[in-house]
Structure formats: C-alpha cells, structure tokens
Design a protein around this motif. Structure first.
Motif, PDB file in Angstrom:
ATOM      1  N   ILE A 232       0.829  -1.077   0.388  1.00  0.00           N
ATOM      2  CA  ILE A 232       0.224  -0.619   0.037  1.00  0.00           C
ATOM      3  C   ILE A 232       0.692   1.023   0.242  1.00  0.00           C
ATOM      4  N   TRP A 233       1.763   1.410   0.964  1.00  0.00           N
ATOM      5  CA  TRP A 233       2.642   2.646   1.148  1.00  0.00           C
ATOM      6  C   TRP A 233       3.889   2.050   0.105  1.00  0.00           C
ATOM      7  N   PRO A 234       4.462   2.685  -0.915  1.00  0.00           N
ATOM      8  CA  PRO A 234       3.669   3.939  -1.620  1.00  0.00           C
ATOM      9  C   PRO A 234       3.277   4.087  -2.201  1.00  0.00           C
ATOM     10  N   MET A 235       2.439   2.581  -2.966  1.00  0.00           N
ATOM     11  CA  MET A 235       2.208   2.190  -4.638  1.00  0.00           C
ATOM     12  C   MET A 235       0.929   3.030  -4.407  1.00  0.00           C
ATOM     13  N   MET A 236      -0.059   2.632  -3.439  1.00  0.00           N
ATOM     14  CA  MET A 236      -1.007   3.395  -3.435  1.00  0.00           C
ATOM     15  C   MET A 236      -1.395   4.739  -3.561  1.00  0.00           C
ATOM     16  N   PHE A 237      -0.885   5.376  -2.536  1.00  0.00           N
ATOM     17  CA  PHE A 237      -0.421   6.848  -2.597  1.00  0.00           C
ATOM     18  C   PHE A 237      -0.467   7.378  -3.885  1.00  0.00           C
ATOM     19  N   VAL A 238       0.473   6.796  -4.905  1.00  0.00           N
ATOM     20  CA  VAL A 238       0.845   7.634  -6.088  1.00  0.00           C
ATOM     21  C   VAL A 238      -0.343   7.394  -7.071  1.00  0.00           C
ATOM     22  N   SER A 239      -1.222   5.541  -6.955  1.00  0.00           N
ATOM     23  CA  SER A 239      -1.700   5.405  -7.968  1.00  0.00           C
ATOM     24  C   SER A 239      -3.111   6.434  -8.057  1.00  0.00           C
ATOM     25  N   VAL A 240      -3.163   6.882  -6.831  1.00  0.00           N
ATOM     26  CA  VAL A 240      -4.731   7.749  -7.113  1.00  0.00           C
ATOM     27  C   VAL A 240      -4.417   8.753  -7.664  1.00  0.00           C
ATOM     28  N   ALA A 241      -3.649   9.527  -7.067  1.00  0.00           N
ATOM     29  CA  ALA A 241      -3.179  10.856  -7.792  1.00  0.00           C
ATOM     30  C   ALA A 241      -3.982  11.918  -7.620  1.00  0.00           C
ATOM     31  N   CYS A 242      -4.465  12.589  -8.886  1.00  0.00           N
ATOM     32  CA  CYS A 242      -5.347  13.283  -8.510  1.00  0.00           C
ATOM     33  C   CYS A 242      -6.706  13.586  -8.057  1.00  0.00           C
ATOM     34  N   ALA A 244      -6.743  12.195  -4.928  1.00  0.00           N
ATOM     35  CA  ALA A 244      -6.511  12.863  -3.362  1.00  0.00           C
ATOM     36  C   ALA A 244      -5.597  14.566  -3.446  1.00  0.00           C
ATOM     37  N   ILE A 245      -4.309  14.521  -4.180  1.00  0.00           N
ATOM     38  CA  ILE A 245      -3.667  15.810  -4.007  1.00  0.00           C
ATOM     39  C   ILE A 245      -3.093  15.304  -5.650  1.00  0.00           C
ATOM     40  N   SER A 246      -2.321  16.508  -6.694  1.00  0.00           N
ATOM     41  CA  SER A 246      -1.499  16.414  -7.199  1.00  0.00           C
ATOM     42  C   SER A 246      -0.417  17.477  -7.512  1.00  0.00           C
ATOM     43  N   GLY A 247      -0.130  17.837  -8.118  1.00  0.00           N
ATOM     44  CA  GLY A 247       0.837  18.633  -8.776  1.00  0.00           C
ATOM     45  C   GLY A 247       1.317  19.119  -9.648  1.00  0.00           C
ATOM     46  N   PHE A 248      -0.303  18.862 -10.317  1.00  0.00           N
ATOM     47  CA  PHE A 248      -0.357  18.764 -12.706  1.00  0.00           C
ATOM     48  C   PHE A 248      -1.579  19.955 -12.138  1.00  0.00           C
ATOM     49  N   HIS A 249      -2.741  19.670 -10.409  1.00  0.00           N
ATOM     50  CA  HIS A 249      -2.919  21.148 -10.542  1.00  0.00           C
ATOM     51  C   HIS A 249      -3.026  21.959 -10.382  1.00  0.00           C
ATOM     52  N   TRP A 390       1.689   6.718 -17.582  1.00  0.00           N
ATOM     53  CA  TRP A 390       1.060   6.810 -16.294  1.00  0.00           C
ATOM     54  C   TRP A 390       1.680   7.062 -15.286  1.00  0.00           C
ATOM     55  N   ARG A 391       2.692   5.964 -14.743  1.00  0.00           N
ATOM     56  CA  ARG A 391       3.401   5.477 -13.637  1.00  0.00           C
ATOM     57  C   ARG A 391       3.496   6.787 -13.651  1.00  0.00           C
ATOM     58  N   TYR A 392       4.548   7.161 -14.994  1.00  0.00           N
ATOM     59  CA  TYR A 392       5.733   7.927 -14.653  1.00  0.00           C
ATOM     60  C   TYR A 392       5.163   9.352 -14.409  1.00  0.00           C
ATOM     61  N   PHE A 393       3.569   9.514 -14.617  1.00  0.00           N
ATOM     62  CA  PHE A 393       2.713  10.549 -14.738  1.00  0.00           C
ATOM     63  C   PHE A 393       2.636  10.554 -13.416  1.00  0.00           C
ATOM     64  N   SER A 394       2.194   9.773 -12.174  1.00  0.00           N
ATOM     65  CA  SER A 394       1.568   9.821 -11.460  1.00  0.00           C
ATOM     66  C   SER A 394       2.663  10.047  -9.885  1.00  0.00           C
ATOM     67  N   TRP A 395       4.065   9.099 -10.152  1.00  0.00           N
ATOM     68  CA  TRP A 395       5.145   9.687  -9.826  1.00  0.00           C
ATOM     69  C   TRP A 395       5.521  11.396  -9.827  1.00  0.00           C
ATOM     70  N   SER A 396       5.394  12.028 -10.997  1.00  0.00           N
ATOM     71  CA  SER A 396       5.946  13.366 -11.205  1.00  0.00           C
ATOM     72  C   SER A 396       4.457  14.310 -10.996  1.00  0.00           C
TER      73      SER A 396
END
Length: 490
Positions: A232-242, A244-249, A390-396
């Motif tokens: 779960i840590w940290p994979m779920m926290f990165v996968s959900v991304a937008c 919960a929180i997203s730098g894209f915003h 998508w995975r790189y996008f999520s981590w970024s």
C-alpha cells in the motif's frame, strides 16, 4: 456502505471547516487581481465565479479521479481514507495555495513561484519538471479518450477507420493545438462549464447506479487486498494521484488565477474544485470496490478488468451501473472531459515556457512558435507504452505537489502565517515521493527494507532544511532591521 457515506460527509464538511481555516490563514482581500489589472484578452480575462469553478474542476480532473481511484481501489477500501483525508488536508490546501500565490504575483506559473521562494536552482528544476509533466499529462489525456472512442464505436458495430485509435488520437491532437493557441475564453471558457457539469452528472449516475443495481460497497478495511501483494505504501498513494493531491493542479491553478475577479473567489474556485474532485474519486473507488467480485478476499476482478485497459474498465462500470444511459455518459464524461484537461495541460506548458523565456503571448506568431513543438512532443510520447507513461505521470504528479507545498510553506512563513498547514502535507508527500522513487519497478526498484527508511529520513531532512531556512531568514532579517535602525539613529 456506512464508510462511504461517512467519507462523503467528511469531504463536504471539510470544504466548509478546513477550507475556511485555509482561507482565513491566507487572508484574501480586495486588491486588484491580475485579471483586472493586466487583462490582455488572451490569458488574463475576467470570468464569472461559477464558470471558473467548473473550468478549474475540468482542468484538474479529467481522467485523473476516475483512473486513479480505480487503480487505488485495487488495494481495497483503505483507499477511501486517502482520498478523503488527502483531499482535505493536502490536495485542497495545495490547490488553494498555488492559485492564491499566483494571484499575488501577477498570475505567475508554479515554476516562477518556486523560484521566488525556494531559489533559482529549484526554479530551473521546476520549469523543466513542469513542462515534462504537462506534456505527459496532455498525452495521457489524449491516448485514453482515443482508445475509448475506438472501443465504443467497435462495440456498436462500427468498423474501419472509425475504430482506429491512432485516427482519433490525431484528431484530438489537432484540437489540442487549436485550444492551446486561441484566447482562453473562446473555447475553454465556453465548452468547459458544460463538460464540467457532465463530469459531475456522470459521478452522480454511477453512485445512484451502484445502489439501484443491487451492488454493495464494502466497509473500510486496512488490510492489503491487492492480488499481487503490492505494498500500500507508497504505491496506492501515488496511483490515486489526482483524487487526493496532484502536482498537475499546481500547473492548472494559475490559469484560473489569471481569470479571477477577486481573491475572495479562491475558496470556492481552488479548494472547492479539489473537494468536488475528491468526491468524484470516492464514487469511482466505491464503484470499483462494489462492481467487481473478490477472489479469496482479494480484488482480482477489478485488477483483471484494469488489465484490459482503463478505458474498458470505465466503459464496463458505466454500462453495469447505468445501462444504455451509461454509454452516453461514458462518451461525454470519459472522452470529452479528459480531452479538455489535456488541452489545458498543453496550454499551461506554453505559459510556463513563455514565463521562462519572457515571450509575449499576445502576438499570434509567438504563440505558434511554442505550440507546434509541444504538440509534436506529445505526438511522440503517445506512441510509447501507455501504462509506463501513466506510472511516470503519477510519480511526477506527487513530486511536483511536494515542491509546490514547500514553496507555499515558505510563502506563508515570509507572510507571518501558519505555515504548518502546508509544511505538514509537504513532509508527508516528500516521504511518499522519495519512497516510491526508491522502490518502484520503473525507478530504482530497491527492496522496501531500504526504500522505507530512506523515504522517512528524506522527509525529515526536507523538513529540517525548511525549518533551518526559516531560522536563517529570521536571523538575516533581524540583522537588516538592526542595521537600518542604527542608520536611522545616525
């Protein structure tokens, strides 16, 4: 099912209570905003608050709270907690902070804001990081809808060119070019509010369909239900991304900061849109948990469906919860909405580069010089493996959010405000991003026995550097005050 409704209530309450606290700390006032003061008719244009809210929602949402929430639901209903608490304590604060700071600094992009408060080295890093992320986002939000359009036409008996994903991808990229190039109120200002409403209606339809079709949403359980036992840590926290929180915003909020008539719109436009996105993500995570049966207590059904493609999974949920009406909403919500997030991604990339090299964006030709290379880069990335992008996008996403939160923390410190509302989530997101970088398969892929301690130590170190910087700034300011005092006495 009780857990779902509790989380829903907490999200709504969080908008009024915690969002109100954030608003009070930043202290919006009646000073002129960039939209009023600059108003160039291209990127700085005053628009009504309701329209700003819907455009902001569509800018930051798109496929994010749908795909990310479904991906996160593979770990089980513990994802409800991250979506709810992440939205209120991190995502909403993040979006509000960047939007508000941008208004205070003539609509500056997040990379320029970072330079102002974290120094020129971080500004350069953020500039490069932002452009790369935005082009990846634009590409992700083109490939997904193109695949879904081809799938829907094929399922309805279509054939030939209309079922070719590449054909639809090319059309979407042509639209991106037009929307990136023209003034913000010509296409974005007119179409986005309509599609923003579609995104909300779609989430409401899925939520109602869950109950009317006899599905049951499982209660929150903290155990790991991922079929592959991915932590779960940290994979779920990165996968959900937008969701919960997203730098894209952080790259999108300055777009609306350039269109707000008053700073007092920040609470609804920035924090409110994030809470709305959190609710949408919660609905989709619940749908993923309810519609697909578990095997041996694990979410194998959802994981298997996602393996067929995220677009196929969304299409399947829409048809199972809403029937034929769901197909229509899938067309509108998961095709039009992502496309309208992709075009603002490329638009933001144009503005970041324009701010970087001080290129005036009012002349058509200068906008053209920036638009063409960006869209060509997007076309190239669209040919790469979608799941890897998508995975790189999520981590970024999460890494950029971390930097934006540290920037906001320094802003609040320098303005004598409570910086812990941003420093706390910044520390948490530092741990998430660094841990993911060390253990994710597409990154260093080190054992969790190494990645976990490194992530925690890095987060503590970042917090220590921030606190040391505030102390150092405080000492420097006192010396300056004493020096000015002696000069005044002399």
């Amino acid at each position: 099912m009780i857990s779902f409704f509790v989380c829903l209530i907490v999200l709504v309450a969080g908008y009024f209570i915690y969002g109100g606290i954030v608003d009070k700390i930043y202290g919006p006032d009646d000073r002129q905003t960039p939209a009023v003061r600059i108003n160039d008719g291209v990127d700085f244009v005053v628009m009504p608050r309701w329209k700003l809210f819907l455009i902001q929602l569509l800018n930051i949402a798109g496929l994010g709270p749908i795909y990310g929430a479904l991906a996160g639901a593979q770990w089980g209903t513990s994802v409800f907690l991250w979506i709810t608490l992440g939205t209120i304590l991190a995502g909403g604060v993040h979006d509000f902070s960047v939007g508000f700071m941008s208004m205070r600094h003539d609509g500056a992009s997040v990379s320029e804001l970072t330079g102002m408060y974290l120094g020129n080295i971080m500004k350069t890093i953020m500039r490069i990081f932002s452009v790369v992320l935005l082009v990846m986002v634009g590409t992700v939000f083109a490939v997904g809808p193109a695949g879904l359009i081809a799938l829907l036409i094929g399922n309805q008996g279509g054939s030939g060119l209309l079922t070719n994903t590449t054909f639809w991808l090319a059309l979407i990229l042509v639209y991106y070019f037009i929307a990136t190039f023209v003034p913000i109120d010509k296409i974005i200002g007119k179409l986005y509010p309509v599609f923003g409403i579609c995104l909300i209606v779609m989430a409401v339809g899925v939520a109602i369909g869950i109950f009317t079709h006899g599905y049951s949403i499982p209660e929150i359980e903290l155990s790991n239900l991922h079929p592959s036992s991915t932590p779960i840590w940290p994979m779920m926290f990165v996968s959900v991304a937008c969701g919960a929180i997203s730098g894209f915003h952080a790259t999108q909020s300055p777009l609306m900061a350039r269109c707000c008539k008053t700073e007092k719109e920040s609470h609804m436009v920035f924090y409110g849109a994030m809470v709305c996105e959190g609710i949408i993500a919660l609905v989709w995570a619940a749908a993923g948990s309810a519609v697909y049966a578990r095997t041996g207590g694990l979410t194998a059904g959802l994981t298997d469906m996602l393996a067929n493609g995220q677009a196929a999974c969304v299409y399947d949920i829409c048809t199972k919860t809403m029937g034929g009406f769901g197909i229509v909403l899938a067309m509108l919500g998961v095709i039009a909405c992502p496309i309208t997030s992709g075009d603002t991604a490329f638009r933001s990339a144009r503005l970041v580069i324009a701010d970087w090299f001080k290129v005036d964006q009012k002349p058509y030709l200068k906008r053209l010089y920036l638009c063409i290379p960006l869209l060509l880069a997007g076309a190239f990335i669209s040919q790469l493996n979608y799941s890897v992008v998508w995975r790189y996008f999520s981590w970024s996403n999460q890494t950029l959010a971390m930097i934006a939160l540290w920037t906001a923390s320094m802003y609040l410190y320098k303005n004598a405000s409570n910086y812990w509302i941003t420093a706390a989530p910044a520390t948490f997101m530092s741990a998430v991003s660094v841990t993911y970088f060390f253990c994710a398969p597409e990154c260093l892929h080190l054992p969790v026995t190494i990645a976990y301690p490194v992530g925690i130590i890095a987060a503590i170190a970042f917090l220590g550097i921030f606190l040391f910087s505030t102390r150092k700034t405080e000492i420097t300011d006192k010396k300056k005050d004493n020096r000015h005092g002696h000069l005044h006495t002399a």
